[in-house]
Design an enzyme around this catalytic site. Sequence first.
Site, mmCIF file in Angstrom:
data_model
loop_
_atom_site.group_PDB
_atom_site.id
_atom_site.type_symbol
_atom_site.label_atom_id
_atom_site.label_comp_id
_atom_site.label_asym_id
_atom_site.label_seq_id
_atom_site.Cartn_x
_atom_site.Cartn_y
_atom_site.Cartn_z
ATOM 1 C CG ASP A 1 -8.998 3.305 74.147
ATOM 2 O OD1 ASP A 1 -9.469 2.356 74.944
ATOM 3 O OD2 ASP A 1 -10.095 4.275 74.021
ATOM 4 C CB SER B 1 -10.975 7.003 78.737
ATOM 5 O OG SER B 1 -10.284 6.519 77.693
ATOM 6 C CG PHE B 2 -8.050 8.969 76.053
ATOM 7 C CD1 PHE B 2 -7.361 8.703 77.364
ATOM 8 C CD2 PHE B 2 -8.329 7.756 75.119
ATOM 9 C CE1 PHE B 2 -6.746 7.443 77.345
ATOM 10 C CE2 PHE B 2 -7.676 6.438 75.376
ATOM 11 C CZ PHE B 2 -6.873 6.311 76.624
ATOM 12 C CB CYS C 1 -13.143 -0.613 41.053
ATOM 13 S SG CYS C 1 -12.085 0.003 41.965
ATOM 14 C CB ILE D 1 -21.423 12.075 69.161
ATOM 15 C CG1 ILE D 1 -21.892 13.039 68.091
ATOM 16 C CG2 ILE D 1 -21.859 10.741 68.597
ATOM 17 C CD1 ILE D 1 -23.295 13.021 67.806
#
Length: 739
Positions: free
Chosen positions: A548, A439-440, A268, A435
């Site tokens: 979160d 909470s959101f 790389c 899946i």
Amino acid sequence: MSSESSTEGDSDLYDPLAEELHNVQLVKHVTRENIDALNAKFANLQEPPAMYLIEYQELTSKLHELEAKEQELMERLNSQDQQEDSSLVERFKEQPHYQNQTQILQQQRQLARVHHGNDLTDSLGSQPGSQCGTLTRQPKILLRAHLPNQQRTSVEVISGVRLCDALMKALKLRQLTPDMCEVSTTHSGRHIIPWHTDIGTLHVEEIFVRLLDKFPIRTHIKHQIIRKTFFSLVFCEGCRRLLFTGFYCSQCNFRFHQRCANRVPMLCQPFPMDSYYQLLLAENPDNGVGFPGRGTAVRFNMSSRSRSRRCSSSGSSSSSKPPSSSSGNHRQGRPPRISQDDRSNSAPNVCINNIRSVTSEVQRSLIMQARPPLPHPCTDHSNSTQASPTSTLKHNRPRARSADESNKNLLLRDAKSSEENWNILAEEILIGPRIGSGSFGTVYRAHWHGPVAVKTLNVKTPSPAQLQAFKNEVAMLKKTRHCNILLFMGCVSKPSLAIVTQWCEGSSLYKHVHVSETKFKLNTLIDIGRQVAQGMDYLHAKNIIHRDLKSNNIFLHEDLSVKIGDFGLATAKTRWSGEKQANQPTGSILWMAPEVIRMQELNPYSFQSDVYAFGIVMYELLAECLPYGHISNKDQILFMVGRGLLRPDMSQVRSDAPQALKRLAEDCIKYTPKDRPLFRPLLNMLENMLRTLPKIHRSASEPNLTQSQLQNDEFLYLPSPKTPVNFNNFQFFGSAGNI
């Protein structure tokens, strides 16, 4: 008698054993060349084809058989040589000078071994029957070369070969040239050796090749490959064809198709463009590189824009004729550094942008200044906001101001088109199985030009304020690109708010620790924490608060690379009451900071609240369990953590954890936000811990400590690539739908 002597001479000239040995040596030489050719073509591949392995095994076994045959023939020749020597001594024993003949014979054989090596010697004396041969192998003299990036190689010392020619193959494999490097006999680089030096004249056993300071090249052994959907015009660097869905390395930016994976370079190694530009500027410091000096005007001669050029030149000449003439004389005396075509390709044409981006607001501002009616729109950019029909301009500052205004309009137009590119229609996404849910919102596996993850937010009917806040945050999220962050691919605004991110082939850290109960080694555990801190430090540098962070939102690939998801989106993570935000805590209870639980401030979320959640994640890794497991009442946990009466039990941390790592976790979960460190010092501490751990040091040229022999059956059951040809193999094909 003469016939007998002739037959004896023929038998001496033709030795069947020597002829057979010569043939075996030729076949062995050809076999070795075939093996070298195969290794040069396929040995650098990470997954060589099965036919190469079969051919390599056959050639090596054949080479071993030839070497055994050669050894056997050499032993037979030596035994025959001894018998001929004994008969020769008996024949000349009666002569008085036989001792001198024997000594001469031995000396001639020694000279033949030195000069001829493995070949058969010529006739050793004038006496008949004295021709005999011995086969010896001359040892090769090797020169060890220490290459950059802790790599090394060995070359054979051959007189007449230059040093640059001997090392050219090793340098080309590492994308280096002799102009980028210098050779010395010591590691410090004091005794420099010219590249044209004959390698046979060197009286050293090892040399050191190091990069010059003006060509610094950062080299990584392993690529950091990331799947990506390219929305702009991009070509594969392997086959040079159009690339839409493929892979790229976040370090060297090498882009390729899945089928072109075998063309990815082993190292790389990004191209040193910054150093190249610095070198160009250092060679010619007076070069403006297309930037005009103060008080000079920029001329762009393009045949397709001749009309706009005539308009701009007429306007500028009527307003300021003396400065234009002086600048014209200056341009005639000094030719431009860069051609017009190169300038037009490297930067936008100011005149063209002004013509295209004249909006109604600019026209209204010009009308408000009591200007005469304009005969043609192309003359707008030549007049200044502070000029009048009777005034004269001393410099071209007003023209630059109009260019700035046009650039602002151009940026607004580009931002609008860019926002439309990131908006994805719900009909284009094929929704698969569910899946999980948080909470959101709820996460689905979907297909949009490849496997993606779609998270539908709980905001069902967004208000105008919520929709505007959501668009502002999406504009921030689309600029995030990091190896430890899930790639943001777009958003859906109708019929409900949703975000589309990269699909992560792996499971979450929560599943690894608490469901599968994976036993991580200490260095692996610290490396996971380091990658999480590195990703969070990147988000905080972009002024993005996660809100979160928990082990459920940290995903691990099979190679234990970390991806952080579900970051940002304060619109979805905030309770709304009508058009205003409600002052209520959101998130998971165990990872909430005390100030977030108390909600005494209007917006308690900060960088330190994310650091607290990171400390709980580190406690999960060290203790292999969730905090507050002895308390089942959530309200009690909220009350005690918010008041500072409850903290994770650090006595459950694994015994082999270093004290510095325990102190780091304790500092992250302190009660006062100001006492918690930020992610930048946390990242430095974790990197130092990982560096000071005892480990087996290995060479950078051999990253694998143990090399397992590849078998043929490993290539028989390879999975087929997930391409649109195998569309029926998707799991969500039967349960397809739209948002």
